[in-house]
Write an enzyme that holds these catalytic residues in place. Structure first.
Site, PDB file in Angstrom:
ATOM      1  N   HIS A 139      52.841 -24.642 101.241  1.00 28.20           N
ATOM      2  CA  HIS A 139      53.239 -23.828 102.260  1.00 28.20           C
ATOM      3  C   HIS A 139      54.715 -23.674 102.716  1.00 28.20           C
ATOM      4  O   HIS A 139      55.182 -22.959 103.081  1.00 28.20           O
ATOM      5  CB  HIS A 139      52.278 -24.101 103.629  1.00 28.20           C
ATOM      6  CG  HIS A 139      50.947 -23.920 103.578  1.00 28.20           C
ATOM      7  ND1 HIS A 139      50.247 -23.012 104.084  1.00 28.20           N
ATOM      8  CD2 HIS A 139      49.926 -24.762 102.612  1.00 28.20           C
ATOM      9  CE1 HIS A 139      49.079 -23.007 103.689  1.00 28.20           C
ATOM     10  NE2 HIS A 139      48.649 -23.714 102.628  1.00 28.20           N
TER      11      HIS A 139
ATOM     12  N   ASP B 154      52.972 -20.403 109.960  1.00 26.84           N
ATOM     13  CA  ASP B 154      52.151 -20.178 109.265  1.00 26.84           C
ATOM     14  C   ASP B 154      50.704 -19.990 109.652  1.00 26.84           C
ATOM     15  O   ASP B 154      50.181 -20.194 110.620  1.00 26.84           O
ATOM     16  CB  ASP B 154      51.830 -21.889 108.610  1.00 26.84           C
ATOM     17  CG  ASP B 154      51.232 -21.739 107.104  1.00 26.84           C
ATOM     18  OD1 ASP B 154      49.935 -21.453 107.056  1.00 26.84           O
ATOM     19  OD2 ASP B 154      52.013 -22.230 106.065  1.00 26.84           O
TER      20      ASP B 154
ATOM     21  N   GLN C 149      58.206 -27.469  90.695  1.00 25.11           N
ATOM     22  CA  GLN C 149      57.563 -26.429  90.006  1.00 25.11           C
ATOM     23  C   GLN C 149      58.396 -25.157  89.610  1.00 25.11           C
ATOM     24  O   GLN C 149      58.382 -24.523  88.392  1.00 25.11           O
ATOM     25  CB  GLN C 149      56.297 -25.927  90.785  1.00 25.11           C
ATOM     26  CG  GLN C 149      55.446 -24.794  90.293  1.00 25.11           C
ATOM     27  CD  GLN C 149      54.037 -24.749  91.101  1.00 25.11           C
ATOM     28  OE1 GLN C 149      53.028 -25.470  90.822  1.00 25.11           O
ATOM     29  NE2 GLN C 149      54.149 -23.738  91.688  1.00 25.11           N
TER      30      GLN C 149
END
Length: 342
Positions: A20, A111, A333
């Site tokens: 997130h 969020d 990543q």
């Protein structure tokens, strides 16, 4: 001489989990590039573990009510309940503190997992924007579950606007088998509890990827597709400042040299990348099956296994497969996915 108007001040508040934080951090950098003042908000516990902080925006902290973050809560439900109470109180104090400076808060992008933030936003009369980190297709499914238009558990094929007919196993596991993750389905579905009260709905996708479902959802909500929220230097024809080299805020410290040097030695498009993120926990049987599949594939691989999960690896797996791949505790990543070896 007239003073130029101050830039709008936006708080960006991601849920304190790696998957997130990354997209909302990248979205924040885009806002900064447009001349908007951004303050990134995170929990006190998580701020201590950040391995890298962007110099392009300040970071402020609030409390989630736990000394050790989510891991120290007795359950997911307990974490969300206390986070709502303590988070609301400390976020309110943070806004009051910032409003006493020369840059009061104008807007909060928060969020979707933290629906309680909207009450704080409304109490100050600020502009609200809810941010969904998943695709619009997934949002569409949870939206319809919330509206009571999908029965849980799912037993039959489901047809939703903008999507092809879905089989039960095409649905998120929270929906077709809610017993696997007690309480999590309610949390995911309740993201839409006050969706009609927010000023804007932001979704981490782009129009051409999900054209039909975005068209339909835009008629129900004030939705904007603002993705892909990845580093600008990973996008074609996008320039980035020379000093803007960070690809995200890392909760865990990656051994970058180890995996990047190894990737540099591999042929193009020859490596399998395996990662289940910062939260998922596989049981020992699942780890063994996955390890067996990776080994039997005969492919080169890079497998991210957090330190807390290493004990579930089959005995001798790392040594037996060292000629084909490596197991690391964490990696960036973005760097890995952009590498030519994948």
């Amino acid at each position: 001489m007239e003073q130029s108007p101050r830039p709008a001040h936006c708080l960006v508040f991601p849920y304190p989990m790696q998957g997130h934080i990354n997209p909302m951090h990248q979205f924040s950098k885009t806002l900064v590039s447009k001349g908007i003042k951004v303050t990134l908000v995170t929990t006190k516990f998580l701020s201590k573990s950040f391995q890298q902080l962007s110099g392009s925006m300040p970071v402020e902290t609030i409390s989630d009510g736990f000394e050790g973050g989510y891991a120290s809560a007795e359950s997911l439900e307990a974490y969300f309940s206390k986070f709502k109470k303590i988070g609301s109180e400390t976020l309110t104090k943070l806004i009051e503190k910032l409003n006493a400076t020369g840059f009061p808060v104008d807007c909060i992008v928060y969020d979707a997992m933290m629906t309680w933030v909207l009450d704080v936003v409304k109490s100050f009369g600020l502009v609200s924007a809810i941010f969904f980190t998943q695709s619009c297709a997934v949002d569409n499914i949870y939206y319809h579950v919330k509206k009571g238009l999908i029965n849980v558990p799912v037993e039959n094929r489901v047809s939703l606007p903008g999507l092809s007919v879905l089989e039960p196993l095409d649905m998120p596991s929270f929906v077709h088998n809610p017993g696997l993750y007690p309480g999590l389905l309610d949390i995911m579905v309740n993201q839409f509890s006050d969706i009609d009260k927010v000023d804007w709905v932001l979704c981490n996708t782009f129009y051409k990827l999900e054209e039909e479902v975005i068209e339909w959802m835009s008629k129900q909500l004030r939705l904007r597709a603002i993705g892909p929220t990845i580093p600008r230097n990973c996008l074609n024809n996008q320039k980035t400042r020379e000093d803007d080299t960070d690809n995200g805020l890392q909760m865990f410290k990656p051994n970058t040299d180890a995996y990047m040097n190894w990737l540099n030695e591999q042929q193009d498009h020859s490596v399998i990348y395996v990662s289940f993120g910062s939260l998922a926990e596989l049981n020992a049987e699942q780890m063994q099956e996955l390890a067996y599949g990776i080994k039997q594939s005969g492919k080169h691989f890079l497998w991210v296994v957090r330190a807390s999960e290493e004990g579930k690896l089959p005995k001798g797996f790392v040594e037996e497969t060292s000629a084909k791949g490596i197991v690391v505790q964490w990696c960036s990543q973005m760097e890995v996915l952009a590498h030519k070896a994948l």
